[in-house]
Write a protein that holds these residues in place. Structure first.
Motif, mmCIF file in Angstrom:
data_model
loop_
_atom_site.group_PDB
_atom_site.id
_atom_site.type_symbol
_atom_site.label_atom_id
_atom_site.label_comp_id
_atom_site.label_asym_id
_atom_site.label_seq_id
_atom_site.Cartn_x
_atom_site.Cartn_y
_atom_site.Cartn_z
ATOM 1 N N PHE A 459 22.179 -81.505 69.136
ATOM 2 C CA PHE A 459 21.606 -82.519 68.341
ATOM 3 C C PHE A 459 21.000 -81.689 67.194
ATOM 4 N N ASP A 460 20.643 -82.313 65.979
ATOM 5 C CA ASP A 460 20.047 -81.797 64.842
ATOM 6 C C ASP A 460 18.318 -81.623 65.075
ATOM 7 N N ALA A 461 17.962 -80.537 64.736
ATOM 8 C CA ALA A 461 16.263 -80.090 64.882
ATOM 9 C C ALA A 461 15.801 -81.273 63.755
ATOM 10 N N CYS A 462 16.369 -81.222 62.583
ATOM 11 C CA CYS A 462 15.682 -81.825 61.566
ATOM 12 C C CYS A 462 15.625 -83.596 61.723
ATOM 13 N N ASP A 463 16.739 -83.930 62.521
ATOM 14 C CA ASP A 463 16.607 -85.402 62.901
ATOM 15 C C ASP A 463 15.351 -85.563 63.733
ATOM 16 N N VAL A 464 15.395 -84.785 64.652
ATOM 17 C CA VAL A 464 14.087 -84.665 65.698
ATOM 18 C C VAL A 464 12.885 -85.030 64.814
ATOM 19 N N VAL A 465 12.812 -83.763 63.876
ATOM 20 C CA VAL A 465 11.509 -83.938 63.101
ATOM 21 C C VAL A 465 11.329 -85.290 62.523
ATOM 22 N N GLU A 466 12.324 -85.761 61.764
ATOM 23 C CA GLU A 466 12.189 -86.773 60.884
ATOM 24 C C GLU A 466 11.839 -87.943 61.763
ATOM 25 N N VAL A 467 12.344 -88.240 63.073
ATOM 26 C CA VAL A 467 12.016 -89.299 63.883
ATOM 27 C C VAL A 467 10.769 -89.215 64.081
ATOM 28 N N LEU A 469 8.240 -87.550 62.465
ATOM 29 C CA LEU A 469 7.272 -87.796 61.474
ATOM 30 C C LEU A 469 7.132 -89.190 61.036
ATOM 31 N N ALA A 470 8.350 -89.991 61.088
ATOM 32 C CA ALA A 470 8.182 -91.559 60.845
ATOM 33 C C ALA A 470 6.937 -92.167 61.825
ATOM 34 N N ARG A 471 7.184 -91.756 63.057
ATOM 35 C CA ARG A 471 6.085 -92.022 64.091
ATOM 36 C C ARG A 471 4.532 -91.808 63.837
ATOM 37 N N VAL A 472 4.463 -90.525 63.383
ATOM 38 C CA VAL A 472 3.143 -90.056 63.006
ATOM 39 C C VAL A 472 2.707 -90.452 61.755
ATOM 40 N N ALA A 503 8.155 -82.744 72.531
ATOM 41 C CA ALA A 503 7.346 -81.684 72.172
ATOM 42 C C ALA A 503 6.943 -81.685 70.627
ATOM 43 N N VAL A 504 7.948 -82.010 69.727
ATOM 44 C CA VAL A 504 7.451 -81.783 68.417
ATOM 45 C C VAL A 504 6.513 -83.164 68.229
ATOM 46 N N TYR A 505 6.519 -84.150 68.725
ATOM 47 C CA TYR A 505 5.676 -84.970 68.513
ATOM 48 C C TYR A 505 4.285 -84.985 68.817
ATOM 49 N N ASN A 506 4.256 -84.122 70.105
ATOM 50 C CA ASN A 506 2.882 -83.740 70.556
ATOM 51 C C ASN A 506 2.449 -82.685 69.728
ATOM 52 N N LEU A 507 3.093 -81.956 69.010
ATOM 53 C CA LEU A 507 2.338 -80.631 67.995
ATOM 54 C C LEU A 507 2.102 -81.626 66.712
ATOM 55 N N LEU A 508 2.701 -82.625 66.409
ATOM 56 C CA LEU A 508 2.336 -83.433 65.064
ATOM 57 C C LEU A 508 1.100 -84.314 65.661
ATOM 58 N N THR A 509 0.916 -84.922 66.643
ATOM 59 C CA THR A 509 0.044 -85.855 66.819
ATOM 60 C C THR A 509 -1.459 -84.910 66.905
ATOM 61 N N ASN A 510 -1.079 -83.556 67.749
ATOM 62 C CA ASN A 510 -2.370 -82.678 67.908
ATOM 63 C C ASN A 510 -2.917 -82.298 66.562
ATOM 64 N N ALA A 511 -2.076 -81.848 65.522
ATOM 65 C CA ALA A 511 -2.248 -81.426 64.258
ATOM 66 C C ALA A 511 -3.036 -82.528 63.526
ATOM 67 N N VAL A 512 -2.537 -83.926 63.680
ATOM 68 C CA VAL A 512 -3.515 -84.921 63.209
ATOM 69 C C VAL A 512 -4.872 -85.330 63.829
ATOM 70 N N GLU A 520 -4.232 -81.119 54.902
ATOM 71 C CA GLU A 520 -2.849 -81.369 54.838
ATOM 72 C C GLU A 520 -2.162 -80.911 56.325
ATOM 73 N N VAL A 521 -1.323 -81.561 56.703
ATOM 74 C CA VAL A 521 -0.333 -81.005 57.783
ATOM 75 C C VAL A 521 0.993 -80.602 57.158
ATOM 76 N N THR A 522 1.477 -79.233 57.507
ATOM 77 C CA THR A 522 2.632 -78.792 56.955
ATOM 78 C C THR A 522 3.767 -78.755 57.900
ATOM 79 N N VAL A 523 4.974 -79.529 57.708
ATOM 80 C CA VAL A 523 6.054 -79.012 58.750
ATOM 81 C C VAL A 523 7.257 -78.499 58.195
#
Ligand code: ADP
Length: 620
Positions: A459-467, A469-472, A503-512, A520-523
């Motif tokens: 799978f593509d890592a960017c896809d995962v990040v995009e998904v 990001l949309a949720r967070v 995993a990625v979603y968890n990092l993003l929600t923690n950052a927020v 600012e949060v940078t990915v």
């Protein structure tokens, strides 16, 4: 209970160690073995004692009556003449008559010797065992046999337990005086020999050639063998009748002149005169009351068996059953030699007992330690399970509340079609989130329990990040936190997409969660050789180095995070770490209090042709 392989190895090591230690103890512990032998000996007194032998003693009173050793030969001659008419069976004289004495006395003694039937005379080893000291020829010519009176006191404590039935000075070998006396009574012309035993007139005597024909002396209880002293016989010649048909052992018992007295298993510190020991050897032969030593092989095997049983008790059983079995083994180890003694077998005490004790104590303590360790492990497991349940209930409450609230709205109020649709969509998305949460949780649990193999789809890592990001984004917007992306390079990964999203979603929600408004949060996603990096950096509360070290522990939350008022369970990062390591990657954290944190997932990139087929490749 079956021991694991490593436990079995430790049990085997304990077995080997205890066996070695016990053999060493058996070697070092002859003193203990001797004491145990004597104790056992005293507790197995010979039954049905009817002595065939009789002592003719030269005691203190006799010595003073005959004016000392100088008067011995004429006095002994007189005594022999007195008892001769009573026809004793054998007369064995335990005196070394190797020197010429006063002629009249010697002549009298020679004449007396001729008067008694079947005379056995004594010889002894001299010149450090190189030569026999024999009676002078005139006495020798009257003797039916000559036997040695060489005792063999135990090397450690000087107690006489065994007698060498044969003794050699160079090539000149002699049988023991008592054996010669026994041969005389039996009328056997000679002693028959085989490597393991001797035979006299049909009596097999277990005395191995390899052990100098050593025989255990089966002592009769003290004073069991009747005695008459020279002085008594002089006073009352009618006592001669007591010697009728007896095997007579004549010798010195006076403390002052006795040279061959020894300790016996019975004596408890008191010495037994040589002639009494000789008579006891004779009684042993006559009663055929033989003790046979257990072979070294038998001792080693018995020790091994006991140790193995003691170890097995703890290897295959626990609790009172193990202790009971071990106790039975120990009792057997202690009682064994005692019981075997009753069957005429002399078994050492120290080797089997120490083997059993060492094995039991070793295996018992090992089991104690492993049981405790296992208990600790299962307690930790229970705690972990409880915490996991806590997490599940806590995390699930949010979507459940949303679903409940929405459905209540729909039932209670009359809503416009649009609103209904909106709420229905919310319910669908929240229940999907719930399902995904359950799925993630169960997957991680099964992964950590080793029950599940990781999915291996590209799978593509960017896809995962995009998904993610949309949720967070909505949450970030609410907190007025800007999310920016940098260098989202398409990068293929292989593994479980759902888990990686978690995993990625968890990092993003923690950052927020741990940042304040206006920051600012940078990915970023970047490929670097064979690895790719997904980094989430924030300008939030940050952590010091000690806190960074602990954040992957389950349920750990920094004080800073608690003080920030954000709700959390402290479990997310531990799951993230599990997910990342199971994908062959690692997490790097840099952080400074008040400045912000940066979490970077470093994951092995999927290379070559398969990467090209990763869905969504190049779409970001
Ligand atoms: P939770 O966020 O639910 O408490 P996590 O396991 O995700 O649980 O995080 C564990 C702890 O690590 C948090 O409670 C917080 O103290 C700290 N932490 C995680 N991410 C950050 C971050 N971006 N900035 C500061 N602290 C963080």
């Amino acid at each position: 209970m079956r021991p694991t392989r490593s436990q079995a190895a430790v049990f085997a090591a304990i077995l080997a160690a205890s066996l070695l230690a016990s053999l060493a103890a058996g070697w070092l512990g002859p003193q203990v073995d001797n004491s145990a032998y004597d104790w056992t000996f005293r507790h197995h007194p010979p039954r049905d004692v009817r002595p065939v032998s009789m002592l003719l003693t030269i005691d203190e009173e006799s010595l003073s009556a005959i004016h000392g050793m100088a008067g011995l030969r004429p006095a002994l001659a007189a005594a022999l003449q007195t008892i001769a008419p009573a026809r004793p069976a054998v007369v064995a004289i335990d005196l070394i008559l190797a020197d010429e004495g006063e002629p009249a006395g010697d002549a009298a003694l020679e004449a007396a010797m001729a008067a008694v039937p079947r005379l056995v005379l004594a010889c002894d080893l001299v010149d450090s065992g190189r030569r026999w000291e024999d009676p002078i020829p005139r006495f020798q010519s009257r003797a039916a046999a000559i036997g040695h009176v060489h005792g063999d006191p135990g090397p450690v404590d000087g107690v006489s337990r065994i007698v060498p039935l044969a003794k050699a000075a160079g090539h000149n070998r002699r049988w023991a005086l008592s054996l010669e006396a026994f041969r005389q009574v039996s009328g056997a012309p000679f002693v028959l020999e085989s490597p393991d035993d001797l035979e006299v007139a049909g009596t097999r005597i277990p005395a191995k050639a390899a052990d100098s024909r050593a025989l255990y002396i089966r002592y009769l209880p003290a004073s069991a063998i009747p005695r008459v002293s020279l002085a008594e016989l002089r006073r009352d010649p009618t006592l001669a009748s007591r010697f009728r048909g007896k095997v007579v052992f004549a010798g010195v018992t006076a403390q002052s002149a006795m040279r061959d007295r020894m300790l016996t298993p019975y004596s408890d510190g008191a010495y037994m005169p040589g002639i009494e020991i000789l008579a006891n050897i004779f009684e042993t032969l006559d009663r055929k009351d033989f003790l046979v030593p257990a072979s070294n092989l038998a001792v080693a095997l018995a020790s091994l068996l006991l140790a193995a049983l003691a170890v097995s008790a703890f290897a295959f059983r626990t609790g009172w059953q193990a202790y009971l079995l071990a106790a039975i083994v120990l009792v057997a180890a202690h009682a064994g030699p005692y019981l075997l003694f009753g069957r005429g077998i002399v078994f050492p005490y120290v080797a089997p007992a120490s083997a059993a004790w060492l094995a039991a104590v070793g295996a018992g303590s090992f089991q104690f330690v492993t049981v405790r360790r296992r208990l600790g492990k299962s307690e930790a497991e229970t705690a972990r399970y409880q915490q996991a349940m806590h997490f599940v209930t806590h995390e699930m409450r949010t979507p459940l509340t949303a679903i409940q609230g929405s459905s209540e709205l729909m039932t209670r109020y009359k809503l416009s079609e649009d609103k209904r649709k909106q709420i229905a969509e919310l319910i669908t998305s929240e229940s999907k989130r719930l399902a995904r949460m359950i799925e993630t949780f169960l997957s991680v649990e099964r992964l950590s329990a080793g029950e599940m193999e990781l999915k291996r789809e590209p799978f593509d890592a960017c896809d995962v990040v995009e998904v993610c990001l949309a949720r967070v984004r909505p949450i970030a917007d609410r907190k007025q936190i800007r999310i920016s992306t940098r260098a989202l390079e398409p990068a293929a990964l292989a593994g479980d997409r759902e888990l990686m999203e978690y995993a990625v979603y968890n990092l993003l929600t923690n950052a927020v969660k741990y940042s304040s408004a206006g920051t600012e949060v940078t990915v970023s996603v970047s490929a670097e050789g064979s690895h790719l990096r997904i980094a989430v950096a924030d300008q939030g509360i940050g952590m010091d180095q000690n806190e960074v070290k602990r954040i992957f522990q389950k349920f750990y939350r920094t004080n800073r995070a608690v003080a920030s008022g954000e709700r959390g369970t402290g479990i997310g990062l531990s799951i993230v770490e599990q997910i990342v390591t199971s994908h062959g990657g690692r997490i790097k954290v840099t952080s400074a209090p008040g400045k912000g944190s940066c979490f970077t997932l470093v994951l092995p990139a999927l290379m070559g042709e398969r990467a090209a087929r990763a869905p969504g490749q190049g779409s970001a």
